[in-house]
Design an enzyme around this catalytic site. Sequence first.
Site, PDB file in Angstrom:
ATOM      1  NE  ARG A 227    -102.699 -52.239  18.657  1.00  0.00           N
ATOM      2  CZ  ARG A 227    -103.257 -52.834  17.612  1.00  0.00           C
ATOM      3  NH1 ARG A 227    -102.595 -52.909  16.464  1.00  0.00           N
ATOM      4  NH2 ARG A 227    -104.470 -53.335  17.686  1.00  0.00           N
TER       5      ARG A 227
ATOM      6  CB  CYS B 228    -105.473 -52.848  24.768  1.00  0.00           C
ATOM      7  SG  CYS B 228    -107.053 -53.400  24.098  1.00  0.00           S
TER       8      CYS B 228
ATOM      9  CD  GLU C 207    -102.026 -52.081  22.484  1.00  0.00           C
ATOM     10  OE1 GLU C 207    -102.756 -51.242  21.918  1.00  0.00           O
ATOM     11  OE2 GLU C 207    -102.284 -53.299  22.504  1.00  0.00           O
TER      12      GLU C 207
END
Length: 292
Positions: free
Chosen positions: A164, A216, A287
């Site tokens: 990420r 998420c 995230e």
Amino acid sequence: MRETASPLLSERTSMRLGGKAIAELCIESENDVFLLDERRKQLGGRLYFLGAGTNILAAEGDLPVILVRYAAAGEPEIVGEDDGKVFVRAGASVPLARLLRFCAVRGLSGLEGLVGIPGSVGGAVAMNAGSFGCEVGPHLASVRFYDGVQIRDAAGTQLSYGYRHMRMPGGVADYLVLSGTFSLTRKAKGDISLLMRHKFFEKKSKQPVTAWSAGCVYKNPAPDRSAGKLLDAAGFRGKSLGGMMFSPLHANFLVNTGKGSAPAAFDLMRMAEEEVKRRFSIVLEPEVRILS
């Protein structure tokens, strides 16, 4: 370059939360980026590069930011083929779903695992979006971006990416993606469509894909330590506060049930982080990108 005064983040993010920015600057051609610094000085505040807003949790109130969105029109296109690879270029503003459809109908394989991920190509590149073991990074042949001073092109081999995150050459972390060129392979159209359909319905059965969320909310602490499972074990699946809720379908999705607020979201996240740390001695890392 188009400009909008006092845009609301609640109207520009998938979580439908957030206060008011100073302005929004929409880049309509590449050369518009060279106007950004002067306009920033005139308006005050800092520039914040915003894609489709699908991975943002914005605070409420008056935010000292100037939103910058790349809005140049354009469609994905095949730009070359070499040694069994087909190269597809897509502008940053192209929805990721549109790029996947473009590839599927032309029998181009590599990105199927990204099905169901919302947002734009620019955001997917900047976050190294991934799902079902597929990530954007390994499929990038090149990226065209603005680093705050100049427009640059980086080959895929020059990129530094991981779970990420995506950095440009020289470790540049704050940049505006203009376009990405993807390296793909040919495959039967029916096989690609079948795989994408299977993965989409699998995701839909396990994640609240139609809810007001930002995907998420936490990164997985390790490949074998799922943030969702930790939150579930800590008792946060379905837990709600002030209109915000950790989804009963997947504990790592923070959902605005319709009357949520940013303060409630931050409070619920703080409660979850403290409980996971207390129980498992693990610090959860967001995230979702926090904009304040």
